[in-house]
Design an enzyme around this catalytic site. Structure first.
Site, PDB file in Angstrom:
ATOM      1  N   ILE A  14       0.851  -1.182   0.000  1.00 35.80           N
ATOM      2  CA  ILE A  14       0.000   0.000   0.000  1.00 35.80           C
ATOM      3  C   ILE A  14       0.893   1.241   0.000  1.00 35.80           C
ATOM      4  O   ILE A  14       1.004   1.947   1.011  1.00 35.80           O
ATOM      5  CB  ILE A  14      -0.965   0.022   1.210  1.00 35.80           C
ATOM      6  CG1 ILE A  14      -1.712  -1.309   1.331  1.00 35.80           C
ATOM      7  CG2 ILE A  14      -1.969   1.164   1.065  1.00 35.80           C
ATOM      8  CD1 ILE A  14      -2.587  -1.415   2.577  1.00 35.80           C
ATOM      9  N   PRO A  15       1.559   1.514  -1.120  1.00 33.80           N
ATOM     10  CA  PRO A  15       2.369   2.736  -1.176  1.00 33.80           C
ATOM     11  C   PRO A  15       1.453   3.954  -1.067  1.00 33.80           C
ATOM     12  O   PRO A  15       0.357   3.959  -1.639  1.00 33.80           O
ATOM     13  CB  PRO A  15       3.061   2.658  -2.538  1.00 33.80           C
ATOM     14  CG  PRO A  15       2.373   1.600  -3.300  1.00 33.80           C
ATOM     15  CD  PRO A  15       1.597   0.762  -2.359  1.00 33.80           C
ATOM     16  N   HIS A  16       1.888   4.943  -0.310  1.00 35.54           N
ATOM     17  CA  HIS A  16       1.053   6.125  -0.131  1.00 35.54           C
ATOM     18  C   HIS A  16       1.911   7.360   0.085  1.00 35.54           C
ATOM     19  O   HIS A  16       3.042   7.269   0.540  1.00 35.54           O
ATOM     20  CB  HIS A  16       0.066   5.942   1.026  1.00 35.54           C
ATOM     21  CG  HIS A  16       0.685   5.482   2.302  1.00 35.54           C
ATOM     22  ND1 HIS A  16       1.034   4.159   2.524  1.00 35.54           N
ATOM     23  CD2 HIS A  16       1.040   6.147   3.413  1.00 35.54           C
ATOM     24  CE1 HIS A  16       1.559   4.044   3.735  1.00 35.54           C
ATOM     25  NE2 HIS A  16       1.580   5.239   4.296  1.00 35.54           N
ATOM     26  N   GLY A  17       1.342   8.489  -0.307  1.00 32.26           N
ATOM     27  CA  GLY A  17       2.054   9.749  -0.167  1.00 32.26           C
ATOM     28  C   GLY A  17       1.106  10.893   0.085  1.00 32.26           C
ATOM     29  O   GLY A  17      -0.072  10.831  -0.277  1.00 32.26           O
ATOM     30  N   LEU A  63      -2.156   5.207  -2.618  1.00 29.77           N
ATOM     31  CA  LEU A  63      -3.033   6.224  -2.063  1.00 29.77           C
ATOM     32  C   LEU A  63      -2.294   7.553  -2.043  1.00 29.77           C
ATOM     33  O   LEU A  63      -1.164   7.639  -1.553  1.00 29.77           O
ATOM     34  CB  LEU A  63      -3.429   5.808  -0.641  1.00 29.77           C
ATOM     35  CG  LEU A  63      -4.368   6.704   0.133  1.00 29.77           C
ATOM     36  CD1 LEU A  63      -5.716   6.807  -0.563  1.00 29.77           C
ATOM     37  CD2 LEU A  63      -4.544   6.145   1.549  1.00 29.77           C
TER      38      LEU A  63
END
Length: 150
Positions: free
Chosen positions: A65-68, A103
């Site tokens: 779940i990569p998110h920034g 996300l």
């Protein structure tokens, strides 16, 4: 906020090509950039890389779940892809990853960000659901499956 509320059909891709962590993050960023008028692919990629430097977002069981966080963003956006082949993503269980849920959220929406991450983790904790995700053969089937998840 729920994943279903911030995911669109054109940000849902089944069996995407991907050979490395960097290439996947670039691909996720490029898909999101098409939806965010004030941000380009490079800015989105930077937000993901910045978070990955703190530790891998590979949560195990072939899921990441990569998110920034984004300055001057007005709305969150999600991108979901599965890859043709699982890739090394430095996941906590050291297993390769083939399901990616990216996300991107406005920088000032910290609480909303956390609740959305929880919503995503809850959906993808279900092993039967993940099996169904991996069996999807079209972008539309993948999108519909996620929309029906509770």
């Amino acid at each position: 906020m729920k994943l279903q509320d911030i995911l669109s059909p054109d940000c849902t891709i089944c069996a995407a090509p991907g050979s490395s962590k960097k290439r996947i993050l670039e691909y996720l960023s490029s898909l999101a950039a098409d939806k965010l008028a004030d941000h380009d692919t490079f800015q989105l990629l930077e937000s993901l890389v910045k978070r990955e430097r703190m530790g891998s977002t590979g949560i195990g069981n072939g899921i990441a779940i990569p998110h920034g966080r984004l300055e001057n963003a007005t709305q969150p956006i999600a991108v979901v892809i599965t890859t043709e082949e699982a890739i090394d993503f430095d996941a906590i269980d050291h297993r390769p990853v083939d399901i990616f849920i990216a996300l991107f959220v406005p920088e000032e929406e910290c609480q909303n960000h956390l609740s959305t991450l929880q919503s995503i983790a809850k959906i993808f904790r279900n092993k039967q659901f993940c099996k169904q995700v991996r069996k999807c053969e079209s972008n539309q089937a993948l999108y519909q499956l996620i929309q029906q998840a509770s």
